[in-house]
Design a protein around this motif. Sequence first.
Motif, short mmCIF file in Angstrom:
data_model
loop_
_atom_site.label_atom_id
_atom_site.label_comp_id
_atom_site.label_asym_id
_atom_site.label_seq_id
_atom_site.Cartn_x
_atom_site.Cartn_y
_atom_site.Cartn_z
N GLU A 84 -8.73 -24.72 -4.83
CA GLU A 84 -9.02 -24.29 -3.46
C GLU A 84 -7.72 -24.28 -2.66
OE1 GLU A 84 -11.93 -25.48 0.32
OE2 GLU A 84 -12.07 -26.55 -1.60
N VAL A 85 -7.16 -23.10 -2.47
CA VAL A 85 -5.87 -22.98 -1.79
C VAL A 85 -5.92 -21.87 -0.75
CG1 VAL A 85 -4.50 -23.83 -3.75
CG2 VAL A 85 -4.96 -21.38 -3.54
N ARG A 86 -5.01 -21.97 0.22
CA ARG A 86 -4.76 -20.88 1.16
C ARG A 86 -3.55 -20.12 0.66
NH1 ARG A 86 -6.37 -25.14 5.09
NH2 ARG A 86 -4.27 -25.99 4.99
N THR A 87 -3.57 -18.80 0.75
CA THR A 87 -2.50 -17.99 0.18
C THR A 87 -1.90 -17.06 1.23
OG1 THR A 87 -3.97 -16.17 -0.53
CG2 THR A 87 -3.66 -18.02 -2.07
N SER A 88 -0.64 -16.71 0.98
CA SER A 88 0.07 -15.74 1.82
C SER A 88 0.96 -14.90 0.91
CB SER A 88 0.89 -16.45 2.89
OG SER A 88 1.59 -15.52 3.69
N PRO A 89 0.60 -13.65 0.60
CA PRO A 89 1.39 -12.83 -0.32
C PRO A 89 2.80 -12.55 0.21
CG PRO A 89 -0.80 -11.88 0.03
CD PRO A 89 -0.62 -12.95 1.07
N LEU A 90 3.76 -12.50 -0.70
CA LEU A 90 5.15 -12.20 -0.35
C LEU A 90 5.61 -10.86 -0.91
CD1 LEU A 90 6.79 -15.70 -0.94
CD2 LEU A 90 6.31 -14.62 1.26
N TYR A 91 5.38 -10.62 -2.20
CA TYR A 91 5.81 -9.37 -2.83
C TYR A 91 5.10 -9.20 -4.17
CZ TYR A 91 8.88 -12.48 -5.57
OH TYR A 91 9.37 -13.49 -6.38
N GLU A 92 5.13 -7.96 -4.67
CA GLU A 92 4.64 -7.66 -6.01
C GLU A 92 5.83 -7.63 -6.97
OE1 GLU A 92 1.93 -6.99 -3.17
OE2 GLU A 92 3.63 -5.62 -3.35
N GLU A 93 5.68 -8.24 -8.12
CA GLU A 93 6.76 -8.30 -9.09
C GLU A 93 6.86 -6.98 -9.85
OE1 GLU A 93 8.13 -12.29 -11.07
OE2 GLU A 93 6.69 -11.30 -12.38
N ARG A 94 8.02 -6.34 -9.76
CA ARG A 94 8.27 -5.09 -10.49
C ARG A 94 9.24 -5.39 -11.62
NH1 ARG A 94 5.67 -2.15 -6.85
NH2 ARG A 94 6.20 -2.29 -4.64
N TYR A 95 9.17 -4.60 -12.70
CA TYR A 95 9.93 -4.90 -13.89
C TYR A 95 10.95 -3.82 -14.22
CZ TYR A 95 6.33 -8.40 -14.20
OH TYR A 95 5.49 -9.43 -13.90
N LEU A 96 12.10 -4.28 -14.69
CA LEU A 96 13.22 -3.40 -15.03
C LEU A 96 13.73 -3.78 -16.41
CD1 LEU A 96 15.16 -3.80 -11.66
CD2 LEU A 96 13.78 -1.80 -12.31
N LEU A 97 14.26 -2.79 -17.11
CA LEU A 97 14.98 -3.05 -18.36
C LEU A 97 16.43 -3.33 -18.02
CD1 LEU A 97 15.43 -3.00 -21.46
CD2 LEU A 97 15.79 -0.50 -21.23
N LEU A 98 16.92 -4.46 -18.47
CA LEU A 98 18.34 -4.80 -18.35
C LEU A 98 18.95 -4.65 -19.74
CD1 LEU A 98 20.71 -5.90 -16.67
CD2 LEU A 98 19.91 -8.22 -17.22
#
Length: 308
Positions: A155-169
């Motif tokens: 049981e938590v309160r949440t606050s979104p920050l960003y969506e994780e996007r993926y890159l090839l390095l």
Amino acid sequence: MLLRQLEYLVALARERHFARAAAACHVSQPSLSAAIRKLERELDVPLVRRGQRFAGLTPEGERVLLWAHRILADTDALRQDLSRMREGLSGTLRMGAIPTALTAASLLTTPFCERYPHVRVLLTSLSSREIARRLTDFEIDMAMTYLDDEEDLGEVRTSPLYEERYLLLTPSDGELADRRTARWAEVAALPLCLLAPEMRNRRILDANFHQAGAVAVPAIETDTVSALFAHVATHRWSSVIAHAWLHMFGVPEGMRVVRLERPSREPRVGLVMAGTGPESVMARAMLDIARDLDLREVFDRLTRAHLG
């Protein structure tokens, strides 16, 4: 009942040893033992299983421990609230973060400390399971973690920050380096260095590879992002990175980032706080800092710059 008695009980449950608990509380072992026995008399229930050494808490002790965590957290919140009214926010913000979010934490903690110079931040690297436990036990005020994690955060309160996007390095002379967009199945065939399977980020990547009909078998696995970047900087390995990591590590010389096909779901990273009890004044102040920032735009702008 004194708050100190509850603090002793919490320390004993954590240390599972009378002498270590006494040392953690900066008192003698007889003093700690006497205080807990007094608490048992006041509540009229046995709290501790005793033998030649500490043998755990009784069922009543476990229930009292839950209340102790809550009462002590409420007391800290009260002190913080009164302190802020008297002289501005002060004290310590106890913050956890999954390892893959630590690279972004400074974007929050730095402006937080600039706005509240009398506050210290204790930032700890934790697994998502440990974050859930420590929030429940009020051992941390908040954390940065995946919001749609497969593991139950409770049981938590949440606050979104960003969506994780993926890159090839990948090395600048690699076979996919000149691509505008790479496919997951193609990446699976490269010599790879990835995070270890027990880490949530790796399980997300494995699901993306599976969705593309491929299986990645990395030659090197590690449990830290810094070790991953140290390996790819040798130009021998490629990796799949989260775009937020570019904030700390950038693109090593001789390497290039390539956009990956967008998966069907991009995991959300955000702040979480305990869903029960009064809201921590410190945590609320950090939420205000986070809302003043737009980490989605910060990381998207950084990604566009590295993609050229």
